[in-house]
Scaffold this active site. Structure first.
Site, PDB file in Angstrom:
ATOM      1  CG  ASP A 217     -21.847  30.259  -0.106  1.00 23.87           C
ATOM      2  OD1 ASP A 217     -22.361  30.798  -1.106  1.00 23.87           O
ATOM      3  OD2 ASP A 217     -22.505  29.977   0.920  1.00 23.87           O
ATOM      4  CG  ASN A 218     -22.066  33.515   1.639  1.00 26.79           C
ATOM      5  OD1 ASN A 218     -21.784  32.710   2.524  1.00 26.79           O
ATOM      6  ND2 ASN A 218     -23.296  33.654   1.194  1.00 26.79           N
TER       7      ASN A 218
ATOM      8  CD  GLU B 287     -26.731  31.988   2.475  1.00 25.82           C
ATOM      9  OE1 GLU B 287     -25.963  32.112   3.435  1.00 25.82           O
ATOM     10  OE2 GLU B 287     -26.331  32.016   1.289  1.00 25.82           O
TER      11      GLU B 287
ATOM     12  CG  ASP C  25     -20.382  28.692   3.525  1.00 23.36           C
ATOM     13  OD1 ASP C  25     -20.459  29.930   3.390  1.00 23.36           O
ATOM     14  OD2 ASP C  25     -21.379  27.970   3.703  1.00 23.36           O
TER      15      ASP C  25
ATOM     16  CE  LYS D 293     -19.115  34.400   4.285  1.00 15.47           C
ATOM     17  NZ  LYS D 293     -19.193  32.952   4.036  1.00 15.47           N
TER      18      LYS D 293
END
Length: 264
Positions: free
Chosen positions: A219-220, A249, A191, A194
């Site tokens: 995540d993401n 989120e 997380d 990226k």
């Protein structure tokens, strides 16, 4: 004249507040780029200037005011309330946090690596679910974020389970075995930046930090997105992957978590 001017200023201020508090946040709820620009650039800079504080400091204040010391779940609830009703922040969030919780409970890991601590929200979620004697190592590049995260983790009463390390993931991953006596990680939560997901995953492979059955949870992967990482874990014979659809989120923007099991 003065009465007219007063009403004009009052009306203008009310309009600006309405736009800031409700209209624009509602308008960007479904657009990832606009949501990130509004919350993570415009609003954050504005509030930093007005309050002479930072978002992580304001988040810590919400924890200290509203969470019970030593109660991890109350810390999570306090941050979620702050982010939904006061000020957006880039935690994994309550919706994807439930997915994170389920994966942690399923894996029941003894050794966990988290890449990207920010203010410690996901650190608290993970550490609170670990079995006795398990250890979580979390890496944070930004020393200001790390300082806040330490206080959030301490407020949750989880200092004994968490080792927070400051620095770049690319520098620390090769030193994990030597510095922390880690053989392999049962669970890795990605997380952080990226563009580091893929190189750090390959680095963990090269350093022998993944065993057969190690789980990577990223995540993401949709917003902001990690297309090179997704292509790698979904096409590589070394992994079997599963996508968990969710939302960015505290918004309605599509996002999700990618769970990848290392096959050796």
């Amino acid at each position: 004249m003065w009465l007219t001017l007063f009403y004009s200023c009052t009306g203008g201020a009310a309009l600006v507040y309405t736009l800031y508090r409700w209209v624009i946040p509602a308008a960007v709820q479904y657009h990832g780029g606009l949501a990130l620009m509004w919350h993570d650039v415009i609003v954050e800079r504005l509030l930093d200037t007005l309050t002479q504080s930072t978002r992580p400091q304001r988040l810590l204040g919400a924890v200290q005011k509203n969470a019970t010391r030593g109660d991890p779940r109350s810390v999570v609830r306090a941050i979620d309330h702050f982010c939904r009703h006061k000020e957006w922040a880039m935690n994994v969030g309550d919706e994807k946090g439930c997915i994170l919780d389920s994966v942690v409970s399923e894996v029941n890991p003894a050794a966990v690596l988290e890449l990207g601590t920010y203010c410690g929200y996901s650190t608290v979620r993970i550490a609170s679910l670990l079995p006795p004697h398990a250890k979580l190592i979390t890496l944070e590049f930004n020393p200001d974020f790390a300082a806040i995260a330490r206080q959030v983790i301490a407020w949750a009463g989880l200092e004994e389970k968490v080792q927070l390390v400051e620095g770049a993931s690319g520098d620390w991953i090769p030193k994990m075995k030597e510095q922390f006596g880690v053989k392999t990680f049962d669970l890795v939560f990605l997380d952080h930046w990226k563009d580091r997901y893929l190189p750090d995953t390959k680095l963990m492979e090269e350093c022998g930090l993944l065993r057969k059955g190690s789980v990577l949870l990223a995540d993401n992967v949709i917003c902001p997105g990690t297309p090179d990482y997704l292509e790698y874990v979904r096409s590589s014979p070394r992994y079997t992957s599963q996508y968990f659809k969710s939302h960015l989120e505290y918004t309605k923007v599509e996002d999700g978590l990618e769970k990848s099991v290392f096959l050796g």
